[in-house]
Enzyme design. Structure first.
Site, PDB file in Angstrom:
ATOM      1  N   CYS A   1       0.830  -1.201   0.000  1.00 16.78           N
ATOM      2  CA  CYS A   1       0.000   0.000   0.000  1.00 16.78           C
ATOM      3  C   CYS A   1       0.871   1.260   0.000  1.00 16.78           C
ATOM      4  O   CYS A   1       1.796   1.362   0.792  1.00 16.78           O
ATOM      5  CB  CYS A   1      -0.895  -0.012   1.236  1.00 16.78           C
TER       6      CYS A   1
ATOM      7  N   CYS B   1      -0.231   5.716   6.557  1.00 15.48           N
ATOM      8  CA  CYS B   1      -0.874   5.668   7.869  1.00 15.48           C
ATOM      9  C   CYS B   1       0.073   5.036   8.891  1.00 15.48           C
ATOM     10  O   CYS B   1       0.504   3.889   8.733  1.00 15.48           O
ATOM     11  CB  CYS B   1      -2.167   4.859   7.793  1.00 15.48           C
TER      12      CYS B   1
ATOM     13  N   CYS C   1      -0.452   1.362  10.413  1.00 14.87           N
ATOM     14  CA  CYS C   1      -0.797   0.263   9.520  1.00 14.87           C
ATOM     15  C   CYS C   1       0.404  -0.590   9.116  1.00 14.87           C
ATOM     16  O   CYS C   1       1.424  -0.073   8.673  1.00 14.87           O
ATOM     17  CB  CYS C   1      -1.472   0.823   8.272  1.00 14.87           C
TER      18      CYS C   1
ATOM     19  N   CYS D   1     -16.813  -9.098   5.452  1.00 13.25           N
ATOM     20  CA  CYS D   1     -16.209  -7.808   5.139  1.00 13.25           C
ATOM     21  C   CYS D   1     -15.076  -8.018   4.151  1.00 13.25           C
ATOM     22  O   CYS D   1     -14.077  -8.683   4.470  1.00 13.25           O
ATOM     23  CB  CYS D   1     -15.678  -7.150   6.415  1.00 13.25           C
TER      24      CYS D   1
ATOM     25  N   CYS E   1     -20.047  -6.389   3.288  1.00 16.09           N
ATOM     26  CA  CYS E   1     -19.553  -5.026   3.473  1.00 16.09           C
ATOM     27  C   CYS E   1     -18.243  -4.901   2.714  1.00 16.09           C
ATOM     28  O   CYS E   1     -17.356  -5.750   2.845  1.00 16.09           O
ATOM     29  CB  CYS E   1     -19.318  -4.745   4.966  1.00 16.09           C
TER      30      CYS E   1
ATOM     31  N   CYS F   1     -20.488   2.108   7.652  1.00 18.59           N
ATOM     32  CA  CYS F   1     -19.740   1.562   8.777  1.00 18.59           C
ATOM     33  C   CYS F   1     -18.505   2.426   8.937  1.00 18.59           C
ATOM     34  O   CYS F   1     -17.708   2.556   8.001  1.00 18.59           O
ATOM     35  CB  CYS F   1     -19.369   0.109   8.479  1.00 18.59           C
TER      36      CYS F   1
ATOM     37  N   ARG G   1     -18.960  -2.400  17.375  1.00 12.89           N
ATOM     38  CA  ARG G   1     -18.201  -3.614  17.109  1.00 12.89           C
ATOM     39  C   ARG G   1     -16.817  -3.533  17.744  1.00 12.89           C
ATOM     40  O   ARG G   1     -16.081  -2.572  17.510  1.00 12.89           O
ATOM     41  CB  ARG G   1     -18.065  -3.828  15.599  1.00 12.89           C
TER      42      ARG G   1
END
Length: 414
Positions: free
Chosen positions: A65, A69, A72, A109, A142, A202, A272
């Protein structure tokens, strides 16, 4: 305690607490934590009974990626030894999803690292959604693919997606300290696009990145304003090889207070417990079920979770029951159509006017699993200066990289 009685009354009425009341929950002592859990538990049971919704993550594309962030393991510059692979084929993703559904999950998900999907990526995910729903008609799906461009949410909805995850992660005021390759406003825009397309939104947060109580309250109030149907609460997994590897700021009691605050501010949404519960709640995980009505089953995106069988035993031993596919998760006023995912038409998180993702691995903004990804040329965000050394009581032994399931030849943990 007058504070807790007031918050219970407000939660039963879907009334927004004051900021002072929300901050006071976070400031309670460890001696009062059971009282806090008991009070927030009354609100949770009023809206959701003793049902626990199970969700299952499928990491469609892992690592690589270009986003920076700091939290991450899939970020630009990460040296964490995670699995790295490109897009799973629809039949591979469907087989991975089937393992979670067999374990009791009612929502799958689908997560992919990256800044956001190309039109070809949307086609790929659409084919995957169809493959999953052809085998499991009643499953909720999702998608969590990063920042959405105009029209993409509508295409995902037309393909059969029920929901879209994109977490805010932290407060607007401190967002630039953890990510530089996209903005807080970009994330808000994507959640709004999901809403507008008729997807169940979400969106959640990551706790434990060195933020203040005020930051936590800011992001939860912002979430109430955005009105998602589900709010994942992630607890930072400090992966070695990431800028926040030395940030061990959470205790089990602190995590319970954070979950209670979220429940009081967002009384009638699906709260959650997401990434990091095994690392930070540890043996107090069963108490957290009195606050949240939803968890991820088994492993996360790039880290291993508690065994799926242990999750089911924990739920049963704590006196809760797994929500089945035929039950509607949200209260009637949030799901007027009777759909399993719900609707934000009536007002959310308590009231619209007032206000999939998992950190550790719910990618796409989920803490550990990555999120929107930015430009590959951007420099990685630096770790805070105060995070030079992990404390002596850091539970690094509980941080385990996923080596099974999607992207491997080994059976998944479900």
């Amino acid at each position: 305690m007058d504070l807790l009685n007031t918050l219970v009354d407000k939660g039963l009425r879907r009334e927004l607490p004051t900021r002072g009341e929300a901050l006071a929950v976070l400031a309670t002592s460890d001696d009062d934590v059971l009282d806090v859990v008991a009070a927030a538990g009354k609100v949770r049971r009023h809206w959701f009974g003793r049902r626990v919704k199970l969700n299952y993550l499928v990491n469609l594309k892992s690592g690589l990626c270009p986003e920076d962030c700091s939290y991450c393991s899939q970020r630009l510059g990460s040296t964490a030894g995670i699995l790295k692979y490109s897009w799973l084929k629809p039949d591979e993703a469907s087989r991975a999803a089937a393992a979670g559904l067999a374990g009791g999950a009612k929502r799958v998900c689908l997560v992919a690292s990256g800044r956001g999907p190309t039109d070809r990526d949307v086609d790929r995910v659409s084919d995957t959604i169809k493959a999953i729903k052809d085998q499991n008609e009643n499953v909720e799906v999702c998608a969590c693919l990063g920042l959405l461009s105009d029209g993409q949410a509508e295409r995902l909805r037309a393909a059969g997606a029920d929901a879209y995850n994109h977490n805010l992660n932290t407060s607007e005021g401190t967002y630039g300290e953890i990510t530089t390759t996209h903005t807080y406003a970009d994330r808000v825009d994507t959640v709004q696009k999901a809403h507008a397309a008729g997807l169940s939104a979400c969106s959640g947060l990551i706790a434990g990145m060195g933020e203040s109580d005020e930051d936590l309250v800011d992001v939860v109030y912002a979430l109430r304003e955005l009105d998602p149907d589900s709010v994942p609460v992630n607890f930072l997994i400090p992966f070695e090889g990431t800028p926040l590897a030395k940030e061990w700021n959470l205790t089990p009691q602190r995590c319970l207070r954070i979950l209670a605050m979220v429940r009081f501010v967002c009384p009638d949404v699906e709260v959650r417990i997401a990434g990091g519960r095994e690392v930070h709640l540890r043996t107090l995980q069963p108490l957290a079920l009195h606050l949240a009505n939803s968890i991820f089953l088994g492993d996360y995106l790039t880290s291993e979770g508690q065994a799926g069988k242990a999750d089911l035993e924990m739920i049963a031993d704590a006196g809760f029951e797994v929500e089945n596919a035929g039950e509607v998760t949200l209260p009637e006023h949030r799901a007027p159509s009777g759909g399993g995912c719900g609707s934000h038409a009536e007002g959310g998180c308590g009231s619209h006017g007032g206000g999939c993702g998992s950190h550790a691995e719910a990618g796409c903004g989920s803490q550990e699993g990555g999120g929107v990804c930015g430009s590959a040329s951007a420099a990685p965000a630096e770790a805070p200066a105060a995070a030079a050394e992990a404390p002596a009581d850091a539970r690094t032994d509980l941080v385990s990289v996923r080596r099974r399931g999607a992207g491997t030849d080994l059976a998944p943990n479900a």
